[in-house]
Design an enzyme around this catalytic site. Structure first.
Site, PDB file in Angstrom:
ATOM      1  N   CYS A   1      27.169  23.550  57.923  1.00  0.00           N
ATOM      2  CA  CYS A   1      28.398  24.348  57.917  1.00  0.00           C
ATOM      3  C   CYS A   1      29.611  23.421  57.850  1.00  0.00           C
ATOM      4  O   CYS A   1      29.689  22.466  58.624  1.00  0.00           O
ATOM      5  CB  CYS A   1      28.448  25.195  59.190  1.00  0.00           C
TER       6      CYS A   1
ATOM      7  N   GLY B   1      29.315  54.662  40.158  1.00  0.00           N
ATOM      8  CA  GLY B   1      28.135  53.845  39.914  1.00  0.00           C
ATOM      9  C   GLY B   1      27.356  53.439  41.143  1.00  0.00           C
ATOM     10  O   GLY B   1      26.921  52.296  41.251  1.00  0.00           O
TER      11      GLY B   1
ATOM     12  N   TYR C   1      19.390  34.315  45.852  1.00  0.00           N
ATOM     13  CA  TYR C   1      20.851  34.452  45.735  1.00  0.00           C
ATOM     14  C   TYR C   1      21.459  33.302  44.919  1.00  0.00           C
ATOM     15  O   TYR C   1      22.480  33.506  44.247  1.00  0.00           O
ATOM     16  CB  TYR C   1      21.503  34.618  47.119  1.00  0.00           C
TER      17      TYR C   1
ATOM     18  N   HIS D   1      29.644  44.522  51.383  1.00  0.00           N
ATOM     19  CA  HIS D   1      28.288  43.967  51.525  1.00  0.00           C
ATOM     20  C   HIS D   1      28.244  42.467  51.284  1.00  0.00           C
ATOM     21  O   HIS D   1      27.184  41.917  50.999  1.00  0.00           O
ATOM     22  CB  HIS D   1      27.318  44.684  50.569  1.00  0.00           C
TER      23      HIS D   1
ATOM     24  N   ARG E   1      21.211  34.600  41.457  1.00  0.00           N
ATOM     25  CA  ARG E   1      22.235  35.639  41.218  1.00  0.00           C
ATOM     26  C   ARG E   1      23.607  34.973  41.016  1.00  0.00           C
ATOM     27  O   ARG E   1      24.368  35.347  40.150  1.00  0.00           O
ATOM     28  CB  ARG E   1      22.341  36.618  42.394  1.00  0.00           C
TER      29      ARG E   1
HETATM   30  P1  OAD Z   1      21.752  51.271  43.004  1.00  0.00           P
HETATM   31  O1  OAD Z   1      20.996  50.373  42.085  1.00  0.00           O
HETATM   32  O2  OAD Z   1      21.025  51.910  44.137  1.00  0.00           O
HETATM   33  O3  OAD Z   1      22.403  52.455  42.163  1.00  0.00           O
HETATM   34  C1  OAD Z   1      23.115  52.242  40.988  1.00  0.00           C
HETATM   35  C2  OAD Z   1      23.648  53.572  40.509  1.00  0.00           C
HETATM   36  O4  OAD Z   1      24.422  53.339  39.358  1.00  0.00           O
HETATM   37  C3  OAD Z   1      22.557  54.604  40.131  1.00  0.00           C
HETATM   38  O5  OAD Z   1      22.910  55.882  40.644  1.00  0.00           O
HETATM   39  C4  OAD Z   1      22.603  54.596  38.593  1.00  0.00           C
HETATM   40  O6  OAD Z   1      22.309  55.874  38.043  1.00  0.00           O
HETATM   41  C5  OAD Z   1      24.053  54.249  38.348  1.00  0.00           C
HETATM   42  N1  OAD Z   1      24.298  53.592  37.056  1.00  0.00           N
HETATM   43  C6  OAD Z   1      23.500  52.750  36.360  1.00  0.00           C
HETATM   44  N2  OAD Z   1      24.094  52.327  35.238  1.00  0.00           N
HETATM   45  C7  OAD Z   1      25.322  52.925  35.211  1.00  0.00           C
HETATM   46  C8  OAD Z   1      26.424  52.897  34.301  1.00  0.00           C
HETATM   47  N3  OAD Z   1      26.405  52.159  33.189  1.00  0.00           N
HETATM   48  N4  OAD Z   1      27.521  53.638  34.613  1.00  0.00           N
HETATM   49  C9  OAD Z   1      27.566  54.389  35.738  1.00  0.00           C
HETATM   50  N5  OAD Z   1      26.558  54.459  36.626  1.00  0.00           N
HETATM   51  C10 OAD Z   1      25.452  53.728  36.377  1.00  0.00           C
HETATM   52  O7  OAD Z   1      23.005  50.430  43.514  1.00  0.00           O
HETATM   53  P2  OAD Z   1      24.013  50.713  44.708  1.00  0.00           P
HETATM   54  O8  OAD Z   1      24.204  52.179  44.922  1.00  0.00           O
HETATM   55  O9  OAD Z   1      25.212  49.892  44.462  1.00  0.00           O
HETATM   56  O10 OAD Z   1      23.016  46.572  49.487  1.00  0.00           O
HETATM   57  O11 OAD Z   1      23.213  50.122  45.934  1.00  0.00           O
HETATM   58  C11 OAD Z   1      23.797  50.167  47.208  1.00  0.00           C
HETATM   59  C12 OAD Z   1      23.360  48.989  48.042  1.00  0.00           C
HETATM   60  O12 OAD Z   1      21.933  48.926  48.098  1.00  0.00           O
HETATM   61  C13 OAD Z   1      23.729  47.657  47.472  1.00  0.00           C
HETATM   62  O13 OAD Z   1      25.039  47.245  47.784  1.00  0.00           O
HETATM   63  C14 OAD Z   1      22.739  46.749  48.092  1.00  0.00           C
HETATM   64  C15 OAD Z   1      21.515  47.565  47.875  1.00  0.00           C
HETATM   65  O14 OAD Z   1      20.430  47.268  48.600  1.00  0.00           O
HETATM   66  C16 OAD Z   1      23.122  45.348  49.986  1.00  0.00           C
HETATM   67  O15 OAD Z   1      23.089  44.332  49.322  1.00  0.00           O
HETATM   68  C17 OAD Z   1      23.279  45.333  51.470  1.00  0.00           C
END
Ligand code: OAD
Length: 233
Positions: free
Chosen positions: A135, A174, A55, A108, A58
């Site tokens: 802390c 997204g 992190y 998140h 990141r």
């Molecule tokens: P993902 O990486 O699972 O999904 C990203 C989505 O964005 C996919 O469906 C891609 O097709 C889409 N995508 C990629 N590039 C794009 C673009 N330029 N325009 C539009 N769409 C695009 O990410 P999340 O769904 O955000 O949790 O993941 C959900 C959670 O899983 C995150 O918040 C994280 C992770 O583990 C925690 O950190 C707790």
């Protein structure tokens, strides 16, 4: 239907065009790591050095990325939409706020925040965060990244549920729809009568729940959709 209250959910796809890696990238890896190795309470307990360093990297990378057209359009909606609006992001980057969104919550957690595992206080954090950092509130050496790990409760669920109950329109941008509870928001919004729209590069896991799906990059789709909303289309 007249739209007054809008709830928007964003995921990693909204930041992809800014150069922030999505979670389920090539091979299902997040920046070369399995999600369970850097995003679970077990991983933090087992290898705190690795998780904290992950992190830290990141957080450092945020300085080199900028909001893209999708973040900027969402900030424009925030400024110009006089009805109810809540932008719920699953992202831990700060690109929505840097673009100017204010009616925003990070369900998140946030890279630029630290959480005390002892007293629960959340503190703004810019620098690296080694394990056993004290802390600022209680002095216990128990600060950890303020990231909601798998198996932990996302932030502000009551506020989100309330907004979904009052929404006329729910828009998902997204996100792969792979992680609950966020993946279930579309069903909650539908249950309460909201129209539902998905903007994503490809169909998400929950695509069938949406009344309308538009496929393409967020940087192109989001400004067009926001233009339509503000024009009252
Ligand atoms: P993902 O990486 O699972 O999904 C990203 C989505 O964005 C996919 O469906 C891609 O097709 C889409 N995508 C990629 N590039 C794009 C673009 N330029 N325009 C539009 N769409 C695009 O990410 P999340 O769904 O955000 O949790 O993941 C959900 C959670 O899983 C995150 O918040 C994280 C992770 O583990 C925690 O950190 C707790």
């Amino acid at each position: 239907m007249t739209v007054r209250n809008i709830v928007i959910l964003t995921g990693a796809g909204v930041s992809a065009e800014s150069g922030v890696a999505t979670f389920r990238g090539p091979g299902g890896l997040w920046e070369g790591h399995r999600v369970e190795d850097v995003c679970t309470p077990e991983a933090l307990a087992h290898d705190p050095e690795l998780v904290h360093r992950f992190y830290d990297e990141r957080r450092e990378k945020l300085a080199g990325v900028m909001p893209n057209a999708a973040h900027l359009a969402l900030a424009r909606l925030d400024r110009e939409w006089s009805g109810g609006l809540l932008l719920v992001t699953q992202n831990v980057d700060d690109l929505h706020e840097r673009a100017g969104s204010t009616r925003l919550l990070h369900m998140h957690g946030e890279l630029k925040s630290a959480l005390c595992a002892a007293c629960g206080v959340r503190a703004a954090w810019e620098d690296s965060l080694p394990p056993e950092t004290e802390c600022p509130n209680c002095g216990t050496p128990a600060l950890r990244p303020d990231i909601v790990f798998f198996g932990e409760m996302p932030y502000q669920m009551e506020r989100i549920e309330r907004a979904l109950g009052e929404a006329d329109l729910f828009v998902s941008i997204g996100t792969s729809g792979a992680v609950y509870p966020a993946a279930g928001f579309v069903q909650t919004a539908r249950y309460h009568g909201a129209a539902t729209l998905e903007l994503n590069l490809d169909p998400s896991a929950g695509s069938l729940w949406f009344g309308e799906s538009r496929m393409g990059p967020a940087g192109a789709l989001v400004p067009i959709w926001i233009e339509e909303v503000l024009a009252g289309a």
